[in-house]
Design a protein around this motif. Structure first.
Motif, mmCIF file in Angstrom:
data_model
loop_
_atom_site.group_PDB
_atom_site.id
_atom_site.type_symbol
_atom_site.label_atom_id
_atom_site.label_comp_id
_atom_site.label_asym_id
_atom_site.label_seq_id
_atom_site.Cartn_x
_atom_site.Cartn_y
_atom_site.Cartn_z
ATOM 1 N N MET B 105 63.113 111.856 29.588
ATOM 2 C CA MET B 105 64.172 113.055 29.804
ATOM 3 C C MET B 105 64.801 113.025 30.650
ATOM 4 O O MET B 105 65.858 113.009 31.706
ATOM 5 C CB MET B 105 63.677 113.752 29.169
ATOM 6 C CG MET B 105 63.847 113.851 27.398
ATOM 7 S SD MET B 105 64.394 113.274 26.401
ATOM 8 C CE MET B 105 65.871 114.047 26.600
ATOM 9 N N ARG B 106 64.531 112.996 32.015
ATOM 10 C CA ARG B 106 64.431 113.048 33.410
ATOM 11 C C ARG B 106 65.373 111.756 33.872
ATOM 12 O O ARG B 106 66.619 112.203 34.483
ATOM 13 C CB ARG B 106 63.383 113.269 34.769
ATOM 14 C CG ARG B 106 63.854 113.437 36.153
ATOM 15 C CD ARG B 106 62.766 113.929 36.639
ATOM 16 N NE ARG B 106 62.267 115.079 36.277
ATOM 17 C CZ ARG B 106 62.984 116.334 36.321
ATOM 18 N NH1 ARG B 106 64.465 116.801 37.450
ATOM 19 N NH2 ARG B 106 62.389 117.708 35.930
ATOM 20 N N ALA B 107 65.500 110.431 33.366
ATOM 21 C CA ALA B 107 65.908 109.586 33.400
ATOM 22 C C ALA B 107 67.491 109.551 33.263
ATOM 23 O O ALA B 107 68.035 109.062 33.358
ATOM 24 C CB ALA B 107 64.860 108.716 32.895
ATOM 25 N N GLN B 108 66.803 109.711 32.034
ATOM 26 C CA GLN B 108 68.383 110.476 31.104
ATOM 27 C C GLN B 108 69.285 110.880 31.393
ATOM 28 O O GLN B 108 70.729 110.741 31.568
ATOM 29 C CB GLN B 108 67.556 110.644 28.978
ATOM 30 C CG GLN B 108 69.424 111.009 28.651
ATOM 31 C CD GLN B 108 69.663 109.688 28.011
ATOM 32 O OE1 GLN B 108 69.338 107.943 28.150
ATOM 33 N NE2 GLN B 108 70.383 109.794 27.304
ATOM 34 N N ALA B 109 68.643 112.000 32.153
ATOM 35 C CA ALA B 109 69.638 112.762 32.997
ATOM 36 C C ALA B 109 70.563 112.204 34.024
ATOM 37 O O ALA B 109 71.603 111.736 34.298
ATOM 38 C CB ALA B 109 69.782 114.377 33.565
ATOM 39 N N LEU B 110 70.003 111.160 34.906
ATOM 40 C CA LEU B 110 70.226 110.205 35.706
ATOM 41 C C LEU B 110 70.462 109.493 34.985
ATOM 42 O O LEU B 110 72.295 109.513 35.482
ATOM 43 C CB LEU B 110 69.305 110.148 36.670
ATOM 44 C CG LEU B 110 69.725 108.647 37.731
ATOM 45 C CD1 LEU B 110 70.071 109.799 38.525
ATOM 46 C CD2 LEU B 110 68.408 107.905 37.731
ATOM 47 N N LEU B 111 70.724 108.989 33.940
ATOM 48 C CA LEU B 111 71.785 108.438 33.317
ATOM 49 C C LEU B 111 73.133 108.574 33.286
ATOM 50 O O LEU B 111 74.116 107.977 32.912
ATOM 51 C CB LEU B 111 70.940 106.884 32.970
ATOM 52 C CG LEU B 111 69.761 106.609 32.386
ATOM 53 C CD1 LEU B 111 69.103 105.609 30.982
ATOM 54 C CD2 LEU B 111 70.314 105.024 33.062
ATOM 55 N N LEU B 112 73.199 109.517 32.576
ATOM 56 C CA LEU B 112 74.341 110.316 32.563
ATOM 57 C C LEU B 112 75.297 111.153 33.230
ATOM 58 O O LEU B 112 76.590 110.891 33.293
ATOM 59 C CB LEU B 112 73.550 111.653 31.156
ATOM 60 C CG LEU B 112 73.742 111.597 29.744
ATOM 61 C CD1 LEU B 112 72.519 113.076 29.380
ATOM 62 C CD2 LEU B 112 74.534 110.849 29.175
ATOM 63 N N GLY B 113 74.670 111.495 34.460
ATOM 64 C CA GLY B 113 75.586 111.964 35.603
ATOM 65 C C GLY B 113 75.360 111.223 36.339
ATOM 66 O O GLY B 113 76.413 111.341 37.301
ATOM 67 N N ASN B 114 74.975 109.689 37.014
ATOM 68 C CA ASN B 114 74.889 108.625 38.274
ATOM 69 C C ASN B 114 74.434 107.229 37.627
ATOM 70 O O ASN B 114 73.031 106.665 37.479
ATOM 71 C CB ASN B 114 73.954 108.892 38.937
ATOM 72 C CG ASN B 114 74.719 108.170 40.771
ATOM 73 O OD1 ASN B 114 74.709 107.706 40.569
ATOM 74 N ND2 ASN B 114 73.177 109.166 41.189
ATOM 75 N N PRO B 115 75.229 106.914 36.528
ATOM 76 C CA PRO B 115 74.784 105.399 35.619
ATOM 77 C C PRO B 115 74.447 104.548 36.924
ATOM 78 O O PRO B 115 73.648 103.374 35.836
ATOM 79 C CB PRO B 115 75.775 105.180 35.072
ATOM 80 C CG PRO B 115 77.167 105.747 35.225
ATOM 81 C CD PRO B 115 76.283 107.247 35.913
ATOM 82 N N HIS B 116 74.814 104.602 37.831
ATOM 83 C CA HIS B 116 74.355 103.558 38.583
ATOM 84 C C HIS B 116 73.872 103.786 39.704
ATOM 85 O O HIS B 116 74.381 102.819 40.897
ATOM 86 C CB HIS B 116 75.918 103.232 39.339
ATOM 87 C CG HIS B 116 76.788 102.840 38.510
ATOM 88 N ND1 HIS B 116 77.297 101.656 37.272
ATOM 89 C CD2 HIS B 116 78.256 103.271 38.092
ATOM 90 C CE1 HIS B 116 77.718 101.758 36.733
ATOM 91 N NE2 HIS B 116 78.793 102.688 36.832
ATOM 92 N N ALA B 117 73.225 105.315 39.609
ATOM 93 C CA ALA B 117 72.488 105.396 40.978
ATOM 94 C C ALA B 117 70.974 103.762 41.292
ATOM 95 O O ALA B 117 71.137 103.205 40.814
ATOM 96 C CB ALA B 117 71.026 106.188 40.223
ATOM 97 N N ASP B 118 71.339 103.419 42.936
ATOM 98 C CA ASP B 118 70.407 102.556 43.180
ATOM 99 C C ASP B 118 69.033 103.031 43.509
ATOM 100 O O ASP B 118 68.374 103.912 42.966
ATOM 101 C CB ASP B 118 70.543 102.289 44.801
ATOM 102 C CG ASP B 118 70.355 103.359 45.797
ATOM 103 O OD1 ASP B 118 70.080 104.571 45.689
ATOM 104 O OD2 ASP B 118 71.488 103.281 46.473
ATOM 105 N N ASP B 119 68.063 102.095 43.839
ATOM 106 C CA ASP B 119 66.346 102.383 43.928
ATOM 107 C C ASP B 119 66.092 103.855 43.964
ATOM 108 O O ASP B 119 65.069 104.487 44.166
ATOM 109 C CB ASP B 119 66.393 100.848 43.784
ATOM 110 C CG ASP B 119 64.341 101.058 43.649
ATOM 111 O OD1 ASP B 119 63.825 101.689 42.690
ATOM 112 O OD2 ASP B 119 63.430 100.693 44.955
#
Lengths: 745, 159
Positions: B105-119
């Motif tokens: 769920m935490r990762a999903q929020a990142l995929l929604l908000g910042n889909p190209h987040a780097d490492d």
């Protein structure tokens, strides 16, 4: 009898349906076990757990519809055992992997394989299933050959069927009859040639993961049998505290509260809804008055305390070479604090008491021993108590699982007919689990006249016991607090060669003279028991740290120095594989250091070598593993990805123990009771890369992988920090503060 | 009160001080969000509230009127997993798996908000969530794989 058995794992987990039937998971009857008077030589022992449970249908059951069910007494702890054991059975039976069902630890359904511990599951249960499956396949071939009137050697098996040369196909389900598989195993099995394996040795996706990532019912926490109520316990504020007074009248009137249960100093509450139980527990805790008597030692002076306790000394290794070393002599003392299992999910259990029978769903590592302990606590016949394993959060040894099961049992007894779910609080798990024991090691060694090799080695390890598992009822917290209490059994050392505090205390390296003394400490100021790798973590940390200190004194490369003292070819192979893939020795960047360590777990299980790079920030003292390369030889590989997952996890968990962890207490109470007061590794501490090389040894015994990485990872980190800072850290944890103090910036 | 959970309206009759986690697990019988600490320290109970990660163990119902709540069950199923779930399966990113629903769920929020987040951004984002088995390397790989799966699906849909 059992051949028409169809069991849905879901039904087992949910406790629905009648699952009471006779089954053959019985040990060898006494009359069979007694050696018959005979002139013929005794038969060789049966492989793995077949020794205790020789009937093939204790392990492999096939029903008329062809469904294949594997039964193991070992439990899934997140180590992937269901998957690996299914792979073994499918391979040797010639069945499709996804057609094999598996039932794990259940006192009504599976063999008693004791505890799922010590990296024994593949060795015990895997070996039994390997041989049982191969023998079942042979029996099915013989049966098909008889029906086809063909010689068995001309029959083949594929996809759960025997195929005759003329193309006739006999499904396994058509071949089984009532007693066909209810036969004792033979000592020899017609195992497939490892070169013919196509399931064992292949990376297999774990069967438990899909439910875990989609919200399926995967854990004991997810059980919701009809009529279930929620129990919570109020633990004393400190060890041994007695409940002097509690006015529960107001709590009994709280919304949803069904019952307050008090028995001596055992205090709990049952409510219809979970949060009602939580609130009632809090109110009950506030209303309870305790008399505290605990006297805990000064944590800062712990090593001196341990060294001063009376010890039972055993020389576990004593070898005198031709002459003492006359080169340089080094001496060192290493210490480790109490370490928490720190399961992410607090312990949980569901129990139902039906007047004269009790069922408990639990994530214990040992359903049978825990069943015996709970039966003793409740003064019930064992046969009336059933324990069914259901997964919990990872335990890494003896955490609160058995105690939570006992709590649920005591509460369920007070409310017959209603399943009671008990879940500990975070603070209870942290304060009441039995920790991995604090330990001290003193070691000295001398180099020989050439100054290049170790001539003699003298090692002593001070430790409490590493197992206070049930056992009897006295091991259970609930039983200790009842009005008619059970007292904990006297602690005992675990004998070598596996060992407890002395596990891995004998170096695998060859020295002309060596003496290893295990100093067992029966007095236990803090509650302790088994934590992953037991003494193997500390002893490997010490031996491998000291080997680096000696290599430095000898002016030798640490890997070369190890190889000079190592003659086991598999050990050398693991060391060389890790070194080569790491690019050892390499050249560390400024502020970075490289470290290496190796051990064979228990000196008789898996070989594991780890090289790693660590960066140390001189300002803050913060150390972080940058990368690690491991080589592991676990014998015949079953699921290579499962082994990699275990070793990756071992490296990160052991790094967490080594850099961060320390159970704290004041003169009376445990004070590390949550993740703020007991910090562990977080994502910002995670390496850039961890690379695990699995060395397969086809056809050799399974060696297990669950604990092999703990010791080597700790020492590799310590050696890398020493390489980076020029300072040797011998006290665990190698905390930011200790590093900062030592390097004096 | 009314709760919007996984795009469905639910009427629950519960004390509004009750933390969301107990309602998800006990009233709605959803398994994914886990009790880990009850203190907002470990992340095992993480769910999304209006797309943001929230510790459901310390979030009382009273704060959730009119908000959209998403749990792992709202993402996909074993037969039709969401990209983040598929990625966790493909990377075999679990040992005991108890922390994984919260990680997802935490990762999903990142995929929604910042889909190209780097490492580095992924690591920093996941910092509040604890894993005790040491599965971190695989969790990180799974999040990166989910990014790729989503990108591939979008490219496919566009083409």
């Amino acid at each position: 009898m059992s051949n028409d058995l169809t069991i849905s794992r879901r039904a087992v987990l949910a406790g629905t349906g009648a699952l009471i039937f006779s089954f053959s998971a019985s040990p060898l009857p006494a009359q069979d076990a007694a050696a018959p008077p005979s002139a013929s030589p005794p038969a060789p022992p049966l492989p793995g757990s077949l020794k205790q449970f020789p009937y093939l249908d204790s392990w492999i059951r096939i029903d008329a519809g062809g469904s294949i069910t594997v039964c193991t007494g070992k439990a899934e702890l997140g180590q992937g055992i269901k998957t690996a054991l299914s792979q073994i059975a499918a391979e040797q039976l010639d069945a499709d992997f996804d057609k094999v069902e598996i039932i794990t630890a259940d006192t009504a359904l599976t063999p008693n394989e004791g505890y799922t511990a010590g990296s024994h599951s593949l060795q015990d249960s895997g070996t039994a299933i390997l041989h049982a499956a191969a023998q079942v396949r042979q029996i099915l071939i013989a049966e098909a050959a008889k029906r086809a009137a063909m010689p068995p050697e001309r029959m083949q098996t594929q996809r759960a069927a025997v195929i005759a040369p003329d193309g006739r196909r006999f499904g396994y389900g058509d071949l089984v009859s009532a007693a066909l598989l209810h036969v004792q195993a033979a000592p020899q099995s017609p195992l497939k040639a490892p070169s013919d394996y196509n399931i064992m040795g292949q990376a297999q996706q774990r069967i438990d993961i899909p439910a875990k990532v989609t919200g399926g019912a995967a854990y004991v926490q997810d059980l919701r049998p009809d009529g279930m109520v929620h129990g919570r316990v109020v633990r004393p504020p400190s060890y041994g505290a007695t409940l002097t007074d509690v006015d529960a009248a107001a709590i009994e009137k709280m919304p949803g509260v069904v019952k307050v249960v008090r028995d001596g100093s055992f205090l709990g509450v049952i409510a219809e809804r979970e949060f009602q139980a939580v609130e009632a527990m809090r109110a009950l805790a506030a209303a309870a008055h305790w008399q505290e008597t605990a006297k805990l030692p000064d944590g800062a002076a712990l090593p001196a305390l341990l060294l001063g306790l009376p010890s039972q000394d055993t020389a576990v290794f004593d070898q005198h070479g031709p002459a003492p070393g006359n080169g340089k002599t080094l001496s060192a003392t290493y210490t480790r604090p109490y370490v928490s299992h720190g399961s992410i999910g607090p312990s949980c259990a569901v129990a139902r008491f039906d007047g004269d029978a009790l069922t408990v769903w639990t994530h214990t590592q040992g359903v049978y021993p825990d069943r015996d302990a709970i039966a003793e606590m409740l003064r019930m016949p064992k046969e009336k108590v059933r324990l069914t394993h259901a997964e919990g959060s990872g335990c890494y040894g003896h955490n609160g699982a058995d105690d939570a099961a006992a709590d649920a049992a005591v509460l369920a007894r007070a409310l017959p007919g209603r399943p009671v779910r008990v879940q500990w609080t975070r603070e209870q798990e942290h304060a009441w689990e039995p920790y991995g024991p604090a330990m001290v090691v003193k070691v000295s060694a001398s180099l020989d006249a050439t100054g290049r090799k170790i001539a003699d080695w003298d090692y002593g390890v001070w430790s409490n016991t590493h197992s206070m598992r049930p056992g009897g009822a006295g091991a259970l917290l609930a039983a200790q607090s009842l009005a008619q209490p059970f007292t904990p059994p006297p602690p005992k050392p675990i004998p070598m060669p596996e060992g407890g505090g002395d596990r891995n205390s004998i170096p695998l390296y060859k020295f002309p003279s060596a003496r290893v003394v295990s100093r067992f400490l029966p007095t236990m100021p803090v509650r302790v028991s088994a934590l992953r790798a037991l003494g193997g973590y500390m002893n490997v940390f010490c031996i491998e740290s000291f080997m680096d200190e000696l290599a430095l004194a000898a002016g030798a490369d640490p890997v070369e120095f190890r190889l000079q003292h190592l003659d086991d070819p598999r050990a050398r192979d693991a060391v060389s594989t890790a070194a080569k893939n790491f690019g050892w020795p390499g050249k560390a960047a400024p502020g970075h250091g490289n470290g290496f360590a190796f051990a064979r777990y228990k000196n008789l299980a898996a070989y594991c070598a780890i090289a790693c790079e660590v960066e140390v920030d001189r300002e803050s003292g913060r150390a972080r593993m940058v990368r690690a390369v491991a080589a592991v030889d676990s014998g015949q590989v079953v699921n290579p990805d499962g082994i990699k997952n275990q070793i990756e996890g071992a490296i990160l968990q052991s790094t967490s123990w080594t850099l961060f962890e320390n159970v704290t207490f004041d003169h009376r109470r445990i004070t590390s009771v949550d993740w703020a007061s007991y910090p562990i590794l977080r994502f910002s501490d995670v390496p850039d890369a961890v690379d695990v090389h699995v060395i397969d040894r086809p056809g050799t015994p399974f060696l297990g992988s669950g604990e092999a990485g703990q010791g080597p990872a700790a020492a590799a980190v310590a050696n890398a920090i020493a390489n980076a800072t020029g300072k040797r850290f011998r006290d665990l944890p190698i905390s930011r503060q200790r590093i900062k103090t030592a390097i004096g910036v | 009160m009314k709760l919007d959970i996984n795009n469905r309206q639910h009427d629950v009759d519960v004390d509004p001080r009750t933390p969301l986690l107990y309602v998800l697990r006990d009233d709605l019988k959803l398994n994914a969000a886990k009790f880990g600490c009850g203190l907002g320290q470990c992340g095992a109970c993480t769910v999304l509230v209006d797309g943001k990660p929230v510790f459901s163990c310390v979030t009382p119902l009273a704060l959730l009127a009119g908000k959209k709540i998403t749990t792992v069950e709202g993402l996909g199923t074993t037969d039709n997993p969401a990209p983040i779930q598929r990625a966790f399966i493909e990377e075999q990113a679990a040992q005991c798996g108890y922390c994984i629903a919260g990680m997802i769920m935490r990762a999903q929020a990142l995929l929604l908000g910042n889909p190209h987040a780097d490492d580095a951004e992924i690591r920093a984002w996941l910092e509040p969530n604890l894993c005790r088995c040491g599965t971190h390397m695989r969790i990180l790989r799974a999040v990166r794989r989910a990014q790729e799966l989503i990108k591939t699906a979008q490219t496919g849909a566009a083409g």
